[in-house]
Design a protein around this motif. Structure first.
Motif, PDB file in Angstrom:
ATOM      1  N   UNK A  19       0.830  -1.155   0.096  1.00 32.91           N
ATOM      2  CA  UNK A  19       0.083  -0.041  -0.073  1.00 32.91           C
ATOM      3  C   UNK A  19       0.867   1.205  -0.158  1.00 32.91           C
ATOM      4  N   UNK A  20       2.025   1.329   0.598  1.00 31.06           N
ATOM      5  CA  UNK A  20       2.950   2.441   0.495  1.00 31.06           C
ATOM      6  C   UNK A  20       3.788   2.561  -0.808  1.00 31.06           C
ATOM      7  N   UNK A  21       3.770   1.290  -1.341  1.00 25.55           N
ATOM      8  CA  UNK A  21       4.674   1.486  -2.609  1.00 25.55           C
ATOM      9  C   UNK A  21       6.077   1.098  -2.368  1.00 25.55           C
ATOM     10  N   UNK A  22       6.292   0.833  -1.345  1.00 28.39           N
ATOM     11  CA  UNK A  22       7.766   0.616  -1.009  1.00 28.39           C
ATOM     12  C   UNK A  22       8.112  -0.988  -1.008  1.00 28.39           C
ATOM     13  N   UNK A  23       9.622  -1.190  -1.315  1.00 27.49           N
ATOM     14  CA  UNK A  23      10.076  -2.631  -1.098  1.00 27.49           C
ATOM     15  C   UNK A  23      10.666  -2.265   0.496  1.00 27.49           C
ATOM     16  N   UNK A  24      11.332  -3.676   0.675  1.00 32.14           N
ATOM     17  CA  UNK A  24      11.627  -3.546   2.360  1.00 32.14           C
ATOM     18  C   UNK A  24      12.958  -2.804   2.203  1.00 32.14           C
ATOM     19  N   UNK A  25      14.134  -2.940   1.332  1.00 34.97           N
ATOM     20  CA  UNK A  25      14.951  -1.975   1.527  1.00 34.97           C
ATOM     21  C   UNK A  25      14.798  -0.553   1.249  1.00 34.97           C
ATOM     22  N   UNK A  26      13.778  -0.169   0.595  1.00 36.20           N
ATOM     23  CA  UNK A  26      13.361   1.350   0.478  1.00 36.20           C
ATOM     24  C   UNK A  26      12.689   1.702   1.721  1.00 36.20           C
ATOM     25  N   UNK A  27      11.970   0.888   2.527  1.00 44.31           N
ATOM     26  CA  UNK A  27      11.451   1.152   3.715  1.00 44.31           C
ATOM     27  C   UNK A  27      12.552   1.480   4.810  1.00 44.31           C
ATOM     28  N   UNK A  28      13.462   0.657   4.764  1.00 42.32           N
ATOM     29  CA  UNK A  28      14.513   0.655   5.537  1.00 42.32           C
ATOM     30  C   UNK A  28      15.360   1.943   5.467  1.00 42.32           C
ATOM     31  N   UNK A  29      15.265   2.600   4.168  1.00 42.34           N
ATOM     32  CA  UNK A  29      16.174   3.712   3.860  1.00 42.34           C
ATOM     33  C   UNK A  29      14.932   4.922   4.607  1.00 42.34           C
ATOM     34  N   UNK A  30      13.740   4.831   4.184  1.00 47.65           N
ATOM     35  CA  UNK A  30      12.983   5.904   4.875  1.00 47.65           C
ATOM     36  C   UNK A  30      12.870   5.975   6.331  1.00 47.65           C
ATOM     37  N   UNK A  31      13.039   4.693   6.868  1.00 52.06           N
ATOM     38  CA  UNK A  31      13.143   4.771   8.391  1.00 52.06           C
ATOM     39  C   UNK A  31      14.132   5.512   8.922  1.00 52.06           C
ATOM     40  N   UNK A  32      15.393   5.539   8.370  1.00 56.27           N
ATOM     41  CA  UNK A  32      16.469   6.310   8.847  1.00 56.27           C
ATOM     42  C   UNK A  32      16.104   7.636   8.529  1.00 56.27           C
ATOM     43  N   UNK A  33      15.850   8.026   7.477  1.00 59.13           N
ATOM     44  CA  UNK A  33      15.632   9.292   7.174  1.00 59.13           C
ATOM     45  C   UNK A  33      14.483   9.852   8.053  1.00 59.13           C
ATOM     46  N   UNK A  34      13.427   9.227   8.275  1.00 59.36           N
ATOM     47  CA  UNK A  34      12.431   9.813   9.076  1.00 59.36           C
ATOM     48  C   UNK A  34      12.963  10.045  10.497  1.00 59.36           C
ATOM     49  N   UNK A  35      13.715   9.057  11.096  1.00 55.90           N
ATOM     50  CA  UNK A  35      14.263   9.131  12.476  1.00 55.90           C
ATOM     51  C   UNK A  35      15.654  10.161  12.465  1.00 55.90           C
ATOM     52  N   UNK A  36      16.287  10.181  11.426  1.00 57.74           N
ATOM     53  CA  UNK A  36      17.497  11.229  11.561  1.00 57.74           C
ATOM     54  C   UNK A  36      17.586  12.286  10.700  1.00 57.74           C
ATOM     55  N   UNK A  37      16.522  12.380   9.755  1.00 57.17           N
ATOM     56  CA  UNK A  37      16.721  13.740   9.027  1.00 57.17           C
ATOM     57  C   UNK A  37      17.955  13.509   7.834  1.00 57.17           C
ATOM     58  N   UNK A  38      18.257  14.381   7.055  1.00 61.21           N
ATOM     59  CA  UNK A  38      19.067  14.638   6.051  1.00 61.21           C
ATOM     60  C   UNK A  38      20.338  14.045   6.468  1.00 61.21           C
ATOM     61  N   UNK A  39      21.032  12.996   5.558  1.00 58.88           N
ATOM     62  CA  UNK A  39      21.946  12.393   5.842  1.00 58.88           C
ATOM     63  C   UNK A  39      22.944  12.366   4.652  1.00 58.88           C
ATOM     64  N   UNK A  40      24.567  12.330   5.026  1.00 62.18           N
ATOM     65  CA  UNK A  40      25.214  11.871   4.025  1.00 62.18           C
ATOM     66  C   UNK A  40      25.146  10.327   3.617  1.00 62.18           C
ATOM     67  N   UNK A  41      25.328  10.225   2.248  1.00 65.48           N
ATOM     68  CA  UNK A  41      25.022   8.942   1.759  1.00 65.48           C
ATOM     69  C   UNK A  41      25.817   7.899   2.605  1.00 65.48           C
ATOM     70  N   UNK A  42      27.181   8.319   2.927  1.00 69.39           N
ATOM     71  CA  UNK A  42      28.051   7.382   3.679  1.00 69.39           C
ATOM     72  C   UNK A  42      27.320   7.123   4.811  1.00 69.39           C
ATOM     73  N   UNK A  43      26.808   8.082   5.842  1.00 71.63           N
ATOM     74  CA  UNK A  43      26.401   7.825   6.788  1.00 71.63           C
ATOM     75  C   UNK A  43      24.923   6.940   6.786  1.00 71.63           C
TER      76      UNK A  43
END
Length: 163
Positions: A44-68
Protein backbone atom coordinates in the motif's frame (compact mmCIF):
# COMPACT_ATOMS: atom_id res chain seq x y z
CA UNK A 1 35.73 -51.63 -12.75
CA UNK A 2 33.33 -49.87 -10.39
CA UNK A 3 34.37 -48.32 -7.15
CA UNK A 4 32.78 -49.60 -4.01
CA UNK A 5 31.41 -46.91 -1.77
CA UNK A 6 33.26 -46.66 1.49
CA UNK A 7 31.19 -46.82 4.60
CA UNK A 8 32.39 -44.67 7.44
CA UNK A 9 31.04 -44.35 10.90
CA UNK A 10 29.26 -41.04 11.45
CA UNK A 11 31.28 -38.70 13.59
CA UNK A 12 29.68 -36.61 16.34
CA UNK A 13 30.52 -33.55 14.20
CA UNK A 14 28.35 -34.89 11.35
CA UNK A 15 25.25 -33.82 13.26
CA UNK A 16 26.53 -30.22 13.11
CA UNK A 17 26.53 -30.45 9.31
CA UNK A 18 22.79 -31.04 9.13
CA UNK A 19 20.88 -28.16 7.53
CA UNK A 20 18.37 -28.08 10.37
CA UNK A 21 21.22 -27.48 12.85
CA UNK A 22 22.55 -24.36 11.09
CA UNK A 23 21.69 -21.10 12.85
CA UNK A 24 22.59 -19.24 9.66
CA UNK A 25 19.91 -21.18 7.76
CA UNK A 26 17.30 -20.53 10.45
CA UNK A 27 18.10 -16.80 10.26
CA UNK A 28 18.03 -16.93 6.45
CA UNK A 29 14.65 -18.69 6.43
CA UNK A 30 13.22 -16.23 8.97
CA UNK A 31 14.55 -13.32 6.91
CA UNK A 32 12.88 -14.66 3.76
CA UNK A 33 9.62 -15.18 5.66
CA UNK A 34 9.83 -11.59 6.96
CA UNK A 35 10.47 -10.46 3.39
CA UNK A 36 7.23 -12.06 2.26
CA UNK A 37 5.24 -10.42 5.05
CA UNK A 38 6.83 -7.02 4.41
CA UNK A 39 6.11 -7.34 0.69
CA UNK A 40 2.38 -7.56 1.46
CA UNK A 41 2.35 -4.95 4.24
CA UNK A 42 4.40 -2.39 2.27
CA UNK A 43 2.41 -2.80 -0.94
CA UNK A 44 0.00 0.00 0.00
CA UNK A 45 2.95 2.36 0.59
CA UNK A 46 4.50 1.42 -2.74
CA UNK A 47 7.81 0.57 -1.06
CA UNK A 48 10.08 -2.45 -1.10
CA UNK A 49 11.62 -3.60 2.17
CA UNK A 50 15.04 -2.01 1.43
CA UNK A 51 13.30 1.25 0.45
CA UNK A 52 11.33 1.14 3.70
CA UNK A 53 14.58 0.81 5.65
CA UNK A 54 15.98 3.91 3.92
CA UNK A 55 12.82 5.83 4.75
CA UNK A 56 12.96 4.69 8.40
CA UNK A 57 16.47 6.09 8.80
CA UNK A 58 15.56 9.38 7.11
CA UNK A 59 12.36 9.77 9.17
CA UNK A 60 14.36 9.15 12.32
CA UNK A 61 17.55 11.11 11.62
CA UNK A 62 16.69 13.65 8.95
CA UNK A 63 19.04 14.55 6.07
CA UNK A 64 22.19 12.44 5.97
CA UNK A 65 25.28 11.95 3.84
CA UNK A 66 25.03 8.81 1.72
CA UNK A 67 28.01 7.39 3.64
CA UNK A 68 26.19 7.68 7.00
CA UNK A 69 23.01 6.22 5.54
CA UNK A 70 24.99 3.25 4.19
CA UNK A 71 26.61 2.69 7.58
CA UNK A 72 23.24 2.82 9.37
CA UNK A 73 21.79 0.25 6.95
CA UNK A 74 24.97 -1.84 6.61
CA UNK A 75 24.84 -1.37 2.84
CA UNK A 76 27.69 -0.54 0.47
CA UNK A 77 27.38 2.28 -2.04
CA UNK A 78 26.95 -0.16 -4.94
CA UNK A 79 23.75 -1.45 -3.32
CA UNK A 80 22.59 1.85 -1.89
CA UNK A 81 22.99 4.05 -4.99
CA UNK A 82 20.40 2.31 -7.21
CA UNK A 83 18.03 2.14 -4.25
CA UNK A 84 18.33 5.89 -3.69
CA UNK A 85 17.90 6.54 -7.40
CA UNK A 86 14.59 4.63 -7.43
CA UNK A 87 13.36 6.54 -4.36
CA UNK A 88 14.39 9.81 -5.98
CA UNK A 89 12.58 8.87 -9.22
CA UNK A 90 9.49 8.11 -7.11
CA UNK A 91 9.71 11.65 -5.69
CA UNK A 92 10.36 10.55 -2.10
CA UNK A 93 13.84 11.98 -1.66
CA UNK A 94 16.42 14.15 -3.34
CA UNK A 95 20.18 13.86 -3.49
CA UNK A 96 22.26 17.01 -3.13
CA UNK A 97 25.99 17.36 -3.52
CA UNK A 98 27.61 19.05 -0.53
CA UNK A 99 28.79 22.60 -1.17
CA UNK A 100 31.69 22.04 1.26
CA UNK A 101 32.83 18.68 -0.13
CA UNK A 102 31.95 17.84 -3.74
CA UNK A 103 32.53 14.12 -3.03
CA UNK A 104 29.78 14.02 -0.40
CA UNK A 105 26.12 13.61 -1.35
CA UNK A 106 23.38 14.33 1.19
CA UNK A 107 19.97 12.67 1.13
CA UNK A 108 16.89 14.75 1.95
CA UNK A 109 13.27 13.66 2.15
CA UNK A 110 10.85 15.48 -0.12
CA UNK A 111 7.52 16.67 1.21
CA UNK A 112 5.94 13.52 -0.24
CA UNK A 113 8.57 11.31 1.41
CA UNK A 114 8.10 12.99 4.78
CA UNK A 115 4.33 12.64 4.40
CA UNK A 116 4.62 8.86 4.11
CA UNK A 117 5.70 8.63 7.74
CA UNK A 118 2.15 8.82 9.08
CA UNK A 119 0.70 5.95 7.00
CA UNK A 120 3.87 3.93 7.72
CA UNK A 121 3.10 3.97 11.46
CA UNK A 122 0.83 0.95 10.93
CA UNK A 123 3.63 -1.20 9.53
CA UNK A 124 5.39 -2.24 12.78
CA UNK A 125 2.10 -3.27 14.41
CA UNK A 126 1.12 -5.36 11.39
CA UNK A 127 4.52 -7.02 11.37
CA UNK A 128 4.34 -7.67 15.13
CA UNK A 129 0.89 -9.23 14.70
CA UNK A 130 2.21 -11.47 11.92
CA UNK A 131 4.95 -12.83 14.21
CA UNK A 132 2.47 -14.03 16.81
CA UNK A 133 4.84 -12.72 19.48
CA UNK A 134 4.01 -10.17 22.14
CA UNK A 135 5.98 -6.92 22.24
CA UNK A 136 8.28 -8.16 25.02
CA UNK A 137 9.17 -11.32 23.05
CA UNK A 138 9.94 -9.19 20.00
CA UNK A 139 12.09 -6.83 22.06
CA UNK A 140 13.98 -9.73 23.66
CA UNK A 141 14.55 -11.43 20.30
CA UNK A 142 15.77 -8.18 18.72
CA UNK A 143 18.17 -7.62 21.63
CA UNK A 144 19.54 -11.16 21.28
CA UNK A 145 19.96 -10.75 17.52
CA UNK A 146 21.69 -7.38 18.00
CA UNK A 147 24.09 -9.00 20.50
CA UNK A 148 24.72 -11.87 18.08
CA UNK A 149 25.46 -9.37 15.30
CA UNK A 150 27.95 -7.52 17.52
CA UNK A 151 29.70 -10.78 18.42
CA UNK A 152 29.91 -11.82 14.78
CA UNK A 153 31.27 -8.39 13.80
CA UNK A 154 33.94 -8.76 16.48
CA UNK A 155 34.71 -12.44 15.83
CA UNK A 156 38.37 -13.34 15.40
CA UNK A 157 38.19 -15.68 12.44
CA UNK A 158 41.97 -16.05 12.29
CA UNK A 159 41.99 -18.33 15.35
CA UNK A 160 41.35 -22.05 14.96
CA UNK A 161 37.78 -23.15 15.65
CA UNK A 162 36.95 -24.51 19.06
CA UNK A 163 33.99 -26.64 19.94
Amino acid sequence: MTATPTTTQPSPDDDFLRLDRQICFSLHAASRAFGGVYRVVLKDLGLTYPQYLVMLVLWERGPLPVKDLGEALRLDSGTLSPLLKRLETAGLLRRERSTRDERSVHIHLTEEGAGMREPARAVPRRIAAATGCDLQEISDLRDRLDALTRRLDEADLTSPATA
